[in-house]
Design an enzyme around this catalytic site. Sequence first.
Site, mmCIF file in Angstrom:
data_model
loop_
_atom_site.group_PDB
_atom_site.id
_atom_site.type_symbol
_atom_site.label_atom_id
_atom_site.label_comp_id
_atom_site.label_asym_id
_atom_site.label_seq_id
_atom_site.Cartn_x
_atom_site.Cartn_y
_atom_site.Cartn_z
ATOM 1 N N ARG A 104 11.759 1.254 -3.880
ATOM 2 C CA ARG A 104 11.397 0.369 -2.765
ATOM 3 C C ARG A 104 11.560 -1.049 -3.273
ATOM 4 O O ARG A 104 10.948 -1.437 -4.274
ATOM 5 C CB ARG A 104 9.952 0.616 -2.323
ATOM 6 C CG ARG A 104 9.422 -0.479 -1.414
ATOM 7 C CD ARG A 104 8.116 -0.148 -0.751
ATOM 8 N NE ARG A 104 8.298 0.844 0.290
ATOM 9 C CZ ARG A 104 7.406 1.078 1.255
ATOM 10 N NH1 ARG A 104 6.288 0.390 1.300
ATOM 11 N NH2 ARG A 104 7.632 1.991 2.177
ATOM 12 N N HIS A 131 14.958 1.699 6.284
ATOM 13 C CA HIS A 131 13.827 2.540 5.857
ATOM 14 C C HIS A 131 14.110 3.983 6.303
ATOM 15 O O HIS A 131 13.442 4.520 7.182
ATOM 16 C CB HIS A 131 12.530 2.004 6.474
ATOM 17 C CG HIS A 131 11.288 2.567 5.866
ATOM 18 N ND1 HIS A 131 11.291 3.392 4.756
ATOM 19 C CD2 HIS A 131 9.974 2.441 6.219
ATOM 20 C CE1 HIS A 131 10.047 3.723 4.449
ATOM 21 N NE2 HIS A 131 9.230 3.170 5.328
ATOM 22 N N GLN A 134 11.413 6.969 6.561
ATOM 23 C CA GLN A 134 10.502 6.921 7.710
ATOM 24 C C GLN A 134 11.131 7.596 8.926
ATOM 25 O O GLN A 134 10.453 8.266 9.703
ATOM 26 C CB GLN A 134 10.152 5.463 8.041
ATOM 27 C CG GLN A 134 9.155 5.335 9.178
ATOM 28 C CD GLN A 134 7.775 5.866 8.838
ATOM 29 O OE1 GLN A 134 7.224 5.511 7.796
ATOM 30 N NE2 GLN A 134 7.204 6.702 9.675
ATOM 31 N N ASP A 219 6.696 -1.962 15.192
ATOM 32 C CA ASP A 219 6.411 -2.175 13.766
ATOM 33 C C ASP A 219 5.811 -3.578 13.648
ATOM 34 O O ASP A 219 5.861 -4.365 14.611
ATOM 35 C CB ASP A 219 7.737 -2.056 12.971
ATOM 36 C CG ASP A 219 7.560 -2.158 11.464
ATOM 37 O OD1 ASP A 219 6.416 -2.017 10.977
ATOM 38 O OD2 ASP A 219 8.573 -2.391 10.759
ATOM 39 N N CYS A 259 5.372 3.125 12.206
ATOM 40 C CA CYS A 259 5.479 3.621 10.829
ATOM 41 C C CYS A 259 4.213 3.361 10.019
ATOM 42 O O CYS A 259 3.989 4.020 9.003
ATOM 43 C CB CYS A 259 6.693 2.996 10.144
ATOM 44 S SG CYS A 259 6.623 1.212 9.963
ATOM 45 N N ARG A 287 5.721 12.265 6.645
ATOM 46 C CA ARG A 287 6.417 11.667 5.500
ATOM 47 C C ARG A 287 6.450 12.676 4.355
ATOM 48 O O ARG A 287 7.451 12.839 3.669
ATOM 49 C CB ARG A 287 5.713 10.371 5.037
ATOM 50 C CG ARG A 287 5.746 9.218 6.033
ATOM 51 C CD ARG A 287 7.162 8.689 6.225
ATOM 52 N NE ARG A 287 7.778 8.258 4.972
ATOM 53 C CZ ARG A 287 7.580 7.076 4.396
ATOM 54 N NH1 ARG A 287 6.849 6.169 4.996
ATOM 55 N NH2 ARG A 287 8.165 6.761 3.242
HETATM 56 N N1 NVA Z 1 9.004 -3.443 8.400
HETATM 57 C C1 NVA Z 1 7.904 -3.133 7.502
HETATM 58 C C2 NVA Z 1 7.782 -1.663 7.304
HETATM 59 C C3 NVA Z 1 6.637 -1.246 6.430
HETATM 60 C C4 NVA Z 1 6.571 0.223 6.185
HETATM 61 C C5 NVA Z 1 8.138 -3.847 6.182
HETATM 62 O O1 NVA Z 1 9.275 -3.862 5.714
HETATM 63 O O2 NVA Z 1 7.177 -4.401 5.643
HETATM 64 N N1 CP Z 2 5.396 3.468 6.550
HETATM 65 C C1 CP Z 2 5.431 3.188 5.235
HETATM 66 O O1 CP Z 2 6.480 3.200 4.600
HETATM 67 O O2 CP Z 2 4.211 2.953 4.699
HETATM 68 P P1 CP Z 2 3.913 2.370 3.250
HETATM 69 O O3 CP Z 2 4.363 0.939 3.235
HETATM 70 O O4 CP Z 2 2.409 2.505 3.108
HETATM 71 O O5 CP Z 2 4.639 3.182 2.219
#
Ligand code: NVA
Ligand code: CP
Length: 303
Positions: A104, A131, A134, A219, A259, A287
Amino acid sequence: MSTRHFLSLLDFTSDELRALIAQAIDVKQKLKQGISHTPLTGKLLAMIFEKSSTRTRVSFEAGMYQLGGQAMFLSPRDSHLGRGEPIEDSARVISSMVDGILIRTFGHDRIETLAQNSRVPVINGLSDLLHPCQLLADMQTWFEQRGDIAGATVAWIGDGNNMCHSYINAALSFDFNLRIACPTGHEPDSAMLESGGDRISLHHSAIEAAMNADLVVTDVWASMGQEEEQQQRIETFASYQVNRQVMAQAHKDALFMHCLPAHRGEEVTSEVLESAQSVIWEEAENRLHAQKALLETLLRPSV
Ligand code: NVA
Ligand code: CP
């Protein structure tokens, strides 16, 4: 055979994605029935987190454990990833010792470079661009509740961000119509938008996009890395909240997904999050199951 990665939904064919969802539903049933399923005994997944996470970390760690393997958490703070060691070098070293790498991070190019230099499968656990994990969970949740999503209408309300981009990919892979409502200046990447062809339409009204939708998704307005824009975004996105009025435009039996984490009172009201139409907790739990299917597919010893 070259190493298979999962950096985007489009790395798998539509048939492979549908098979993965079916496998996810199967491993979920096995777990609920207490049937042990340990095809990854002795396998190790390195998990690089350069951004925060609750769901992704817990689901991959629990998933590897349940499949008979183990996961190793790596953060930039206590590894050389945070001290400037090139990702190419890190990829060669880490992949010489483990069976798979989850990452990540910020720039999607970092994940691509990691994959190009890794001798083991690399999984995108979220980048600024995509992502995909997800979406596996979201699609599993839809398939469990409603059957195949082909031909359905999905409304994406909010930021044209990494989740929105993965919904564009999912519209292609799973053949559904996607209506995207976002403020001017916050549209998704134009090339991705074009890649979706007729299936995708862009709107500047949440009410319009939600009209007769089967699924409404949103989101956070400020993603990780955009914390400084949070206040400005609250003003810019104010009319893009998913609330009772927006949900009322959708079909009566429309589902709501997010998500998570959610900012109640910003992109979605508490009322919608906690409503009977909301499947956010099933979505979060999936997930685990969807990624177990992914891990098994990518890391299973070849026979
Ligand atoms: N769009 C959000 C998703 C978090 C799971 C981010 O990138 O922070
Ligand atoms: N939805 C998601 O990816 O959650 P986290 O940021 O907690 O991993």
